[in-house]
Design an enzyme around this catalytic site. Sequence first.
Site, PDB file in Angstrom:
ATOM      1  N   ASP A 184       0.842  -1.201   0.000  1.00 60.68           N
ATOM      2  CA  ASP A 184       0.000   0.000   0.000  1.00 60.68           C
ATOM      3  C   ASP A 184       0.882   1.257   0.000  1.00 60.68           C
ATOM      4  OD1 ASP A 184       0.837  -0.160   2.621  1.00 60.68           O
ATOM      5  OD2 ASP A 184      -1.159  -0.001   3.512  1.00 60.68           O
ATOM      6  N   SER A 185       2.207   1.050  -0.032  1.00 55.24           N
ATOM      7  CA  SER A 185       3.141   2.143  -0.339  1.00 55.24           C
ATOM      8  C   SER A 185       2.811   2.722  -1.719  1.00 55.24           C
ATOM      9  CB  SER A 185       4.599   1.648  -0.304  1.00 55.24           C
ATOM     10  OG  SER A 185       4.743   0.468  -1.064  1.00 55.24           O
ATOM     11  N   ASP A 203      -1.125  -6.223  -0.194  1.00 56.83           N
ATOM     12  CA  ASP A 203      -1.265  -5.523   1.082  1.00 56.83           C
ATOM     13  C   ASP A 203      -2.725  -5.156   1.282  1.00 56.83           C
ATOM     14  OD1 ASP A 203       0.358  -4.781   3.156  1.00 56.83           O
ATOM     15  OD2 ASP A 203       1.279  -3.091   2.104  1.00 56.83           O
ATOM     16  N   LYS A 244      -1.134  -9.488   3.096  1.00 58.65           N
ATOM     17  CA  LYS A 244      -0.357  -9.009   4.262  1.00 58.65           C
ATOM     18  C   LYS A 244      -1.242  -8.076   5.063  1.00 58.65           C
ATOM     19  CE  LYS A 244       3.196  -5.926   3.850  1.00 58.65           C
ATOM     20  NZ  LYS A 244       2.711  -4.785   4.663  1.00 58.65           N
ATOM     21  N   GLU A 247      -1.277  -5.641   8.820  1.00 64.01           N
ATOM     22  CA  GLU A 247      -0.470  -5.025   9.872  1.00 64.01           C
ATOM     23  C   GLU A 247      -1.104  -5.297  11.241  1.00 64.01           C
ATOM     24  OE1 GLU A 247       0.171  -0.854   9.077  1.00 64.01           O
ATOM     25  OE2 GLU A 247       0.983  -1.248   7.075  1.00 64.01           O
ATOM     26  N   GLU A 293       9.379  -4.263  10.556  1.00 69.47           N
ATOM     27  CA  GLU A 293       9.761  -2.956  10.000  1.00 69.47           C
ATOM     28  C   GLU A 293      10.314  -2.043  11.097  1.00 69.47           C
ATOM     29  OE1 GLU A 293       6.999  -1.122   7.286  1.00 69.47           O
ATOM     30  OE2 GLU A 293       8.115   0.762   7.272  1.00 69.47           O
TER      31      GLU A 293
HETATM   32  O1  KIV Z   1       3.569  -1.095   1.567  1.00 71.78           O
HETATM   33  C1  KIV Z   1       4.728  -1.535   1.542  1.00 71.78           C
HETATM   34  O2  KIV Z   1       5.499  -1.310   0.601  1.00 71.78           O
HETATM   35  C2  KIV Z   1       5.174  -2.320   2.690  1.00 71.78           C
HETATM   36  C3  KIV Z   1       6.629  -2.634   2.795  1.00 71.78           C
HETATM   37  C4  KIV Z   1       7.374  -1.408   3.114  1.00 71.78           C
HETATM   38  C5  KIV Z   1       6.887  -3.724   3.755  1.00 71.78           C
HETATM   39  O3  KIV Z   1       4.384  -2.681   3.506  1.00 71.78           O
END
Ligand code: KIV
Length: 263
Positions: A43-44, A82, A112, A114, A181
Amino acid sequence: MKWTATKIKALKGVRKIAMLTAYDALSGALVDAADIPVVLVGDSLGMTVLGHETTLPVGMDEMLHHTAAVARGVENALILADMPFMSYQPSVAMGLENAGRFLKESHADAVKIEGGMFRAELIEALVANGIPVVGHIGLTPQSIKEMGGYKVQGKTSEQARTLMDDAMAIEQAGAFALVLECIPPELAETISSALSIPTIGIGAGAGCDGQVLVFTDLLGMSGKPVPKFVKKYADLNPIISEAFSAFKSEVEAGSFPADEQTY
Ligand code: KIV
């Protein structure tokens, strides 16, 4: 060979695991061509591609759209999607439904999420319903408002103990890997030794079972400062700028297209 959650888990203690983000078919194909076993549609995306300040505005529609694009470019890597902010936090039922959409609609192989031990119930439900899960603890960007900024986590012994308990709970719940992280390297190493699933570090030192970086950071594409934990393996921003300037100059001078580019 197509990578699966089981094959990734089995790499622990055998070889270190490289993971890289990707956001579209082109970046996915480039990561896959490098034989990197896991491509994370992070989600970056919010910051790297969509121009947001944080990951918080990213929604399910955007993540599904970009995950599907990555999947069209990838043949072998495991596609890890994510789950965006508020797509799983409100309830286990919502998390299950949205995680399922990634597998059904976007061809993701795993999701993934959090959060620590309070996510155990959701992880158990996902795994019980056939959805492989990667956990993510330490600095969790979706909690940035509550954390008060992008800071190293787990520096006090109490925080370190909590992170260890979180890691154990996530493994126990059935996750096949765990992202750590921005935590001290000694703590990351201790957690990695205590777990039987691989840990993937970002800003967590060399003692993890693997490492993940953001595609645009590794390639030096943004032209903006990057965190200390990033290594730029290329510095593409000035190269791209130079190419664009050369194109503009040649168009303005009338030297592009030349005979070679003309039918
Ligand atoms: O969103 C992302 O790119 C991430 C990584 C930094 C682990 O969660």
